[in-house]
Design a protein around this motif. Structure first.
Motif, PDB file in Angstrom:
ATOM      1  N   LEU A  30       0.801  -1.219   0.000  1.00 29.99           N
ATOM      2  CA  LEU A  30       0.000   0.000   0.000  1.00 29.99           C
ATOM      3  C   LEU A  30       0.834   1.271   0.000  1.00 29.99           C
ATOM      4  N   VAL A  31       2.052   1.206   0.479  1.00 27.27           N
ATOM      5  CA  VAL A  31       2.888   2.407   0.602  1.00 27.27           C
ATOM      6  C   VAL A  31       3.044   3.163  -0.711  1.00 27.27           C
ATOM      7  N   PRO A  32       3.367   2.499  -1.848  1.00 26.39           N
ATOM      8  CA  PRO A  32       3.479   3.271  -3.101  1.00 26.39           C
ATOM      9  C   PRO A  32       2.191   3.995  -3.467  1.00 26.39           C
ATOM     10  N   SER A  33       1.041   3.337  -3.284  1.00 24.31           N
ATOM     11  CA  SER A  33      -0.234   3.981  -3.607  1.00 24.31           C
ATOM     12  C   SER A  33      -0.510   5.150  -2.675  1.00 24.31           C
ATOM     13  N   ILE A  34      -0.254   4.946  -1.380  1.00 21.41           N
ATOM     14  CA  ILE A  34      -0.474   6.026  -0.415  1.00 21.41           C
ATOM     15  C   ILE A  34       0.435   7.208  -0.721  1.00 21.41           C
ATOM     16  N   ALA A  35       1.704   6.932  -1.054  1.00 25.30           N
ATOM     17  CA  ALA A  35       2.641   8.015  -1.378  1.00 25.30           C
ATOM     18  C   ALA A  35       2.183   8.767  -2.628  1.00 25.30           C
ATOM     19  N   LEU A  36       1.689   8.032  -3.640  1.00 22.14           N
ATOM     20  CA  LEU A  36       1.231   8.670  -4.871  1.00 22.14           C
ATOM     21  C   LEU A  36       0.001   9.539  -4.612  1.00 22.14           C
ATOM     22  N   ILE A  37      -0.927   9.018  -3.799  1.00 21.27           N
ATOM     23  CA  ILE A  37      -2.121   9.804  -3.477  1.00 21.27           C
ATOM     24  C   ILE A  37      -1.744  11.053  -2.683  1.00 21.27           C
ATOM     25  N   ALA A  38      -0.820  10.901  -1.716  1.00 22.46           N
ATOM     26  CA  ALA A  38      -0.382  12.051  -0.931  1.00 22.46           C
ATOM     27  C   ALA A  38       0.276  13.104  -1.812  1.00 22.46           C
ATOM     28  N   LEU A  39       1.025  12.652  -2.816  1.00 23.60           N
ATOM     29  CA  LEU A  39       1.711  13.586  -3.699  1.00 23.60           C
ATOM     30  C   LEU A  39       0.756  14.258  -4.674  1.00 23.60           C
TER      31      LEU A  39
END
Length: 313
Positions: A30-39
């Protein structure tokens, strides 16, 4: 006995390790998706919130000077503006009209597709896909030519049917009401395929045995729809309804393109276009308008979101 007692804690420990490992694996995925959404969403959203409480303008960006905190001044200025209530009412009215027609039309087409043969169903699906695949700007240009004042197909057809010349050079986009009519046709025409395909997929999950049992019990077509089909696809329709509300509150391309073809901007603005025309470089005021749009969309969609969450529970 002692062996059994010693095995139980070992099994419990292995189960805890397994759950911990699965949790770590899930978070790692989930970390890559969460980072992309945050960005892509979080940073611009927080920036918009901050700018809405400042007098940030393009000169601050060019000169590198900080903006001043003005509190709720931007919101007060917008809400007390003479044209904002009219633009807000027009936006909500167009959203309600287009969303209602899209949902009803999409569900009706989906039900019709279940009654068609394979060949006709394929033909209808191809037609829907073509309408859905056309970009909004391209569709607006085509429909703009159809309703063109001088060379439009609609004016020619009305003159031919009535046998008069009353519709020659009739300006459809000049009148705000007929402007909304043309806009509604464009939006509904482009959005119905999504609702139709989604509803058709949901209808495929309705148990045929339940429908046959209702038919044997004497339930008519309308009764079967409301008593069996609608409850089964209600979660699907609820999610689609929320999406349509959000999309139709954010209409920009179709409105702006039609205004460029003859519509009067002051009489046909909706909130996204109003934000765009409010003033280039006035980031504080435009961010405040963006915040109001988000709050309005959440307020309108909140009831449906609560229903979906209750059904999930």
């Amino acid at each position: 006995m002692y062996a059994t007692a010693s095995v139980a804690p070992a099994r419990a420990e292995r189960a805890r390790r397994r759950r911990r490992s699965q949790s770590i694996s899930a978070w790692a995925l989930l970390v890559p998706s969460i980072a992309l959404i945050a960005l892509m969403v979080g940073y611009p959203g927080l920036t918009m919130v901050w700018q809405s409480f400042t007098d940030y303008q393009v000169r601050n960006k060019i000169q590198g000077t900080p903006a001043s905190f003005v509190g709720l001044d931007n919101f007060t200025k917008i809400l007390t503006s003479s044209d904002f209530p009219e633009v807000l009412a027009r936006t909500i009215g167009i959203m309600v009209l287009t969303t209602t027609l899209i949902m009803i039309g999409g569900v009706l087409i989906a039900v019709l597709m279940t009654k068609l043969g394979r060949a006709m169903r394929l033909l209808v699906s191809v037609g829907l896909l073509l309408a859905w695949a056309i970009p909004p700007l391209t569709a607006t240009v085509v429909w703009g030519f159809i309703f063109d004042t001088e060379y439009g197909l609609v004016n020619w057809l009305l003159n031919t049917v009535t046998g008069t010349n009353d519709w020659h050079n009739h300006p459809w986009l000049l009148n705000p009401w007929t402007f909304v009519m043309v806009l509604t046709i464009i939006v509904v025409w482009g959005a119905i395929p999504f609702v139709a395909f989604t509803s058709y997929a949901g209808l495929g999950q309705v148990p045929r045995e339940t429908l046959e049992a209702a038919e044997i019990d004497g339930a008519g077509g309308w009764q079967r729809f409301w008593g069996v089909i609608f409850p089964a696809i209600r979660p699907v329709l609820g999610g689609v309804l929320i999406l349509q509300i959000i999309w139709n509150m954010k209409l920009f391309t179709q409105v702006y393109a039609l205004q460029s073809r003859g519509g009067i901007a002051a009489d046909t603005n909706v909130l996204p276009v109003y934000l765009f025309r409010q003033g280039i470089g006035e980031f504080g005021e435009t961010s405040a308008i963006g915040m109001l749009i988000v709050v309005i969309m959440l307020a309108i969609s909140w009831y449906n979101i609560r229903l979906l969450l209750k059904e999930d529970d």
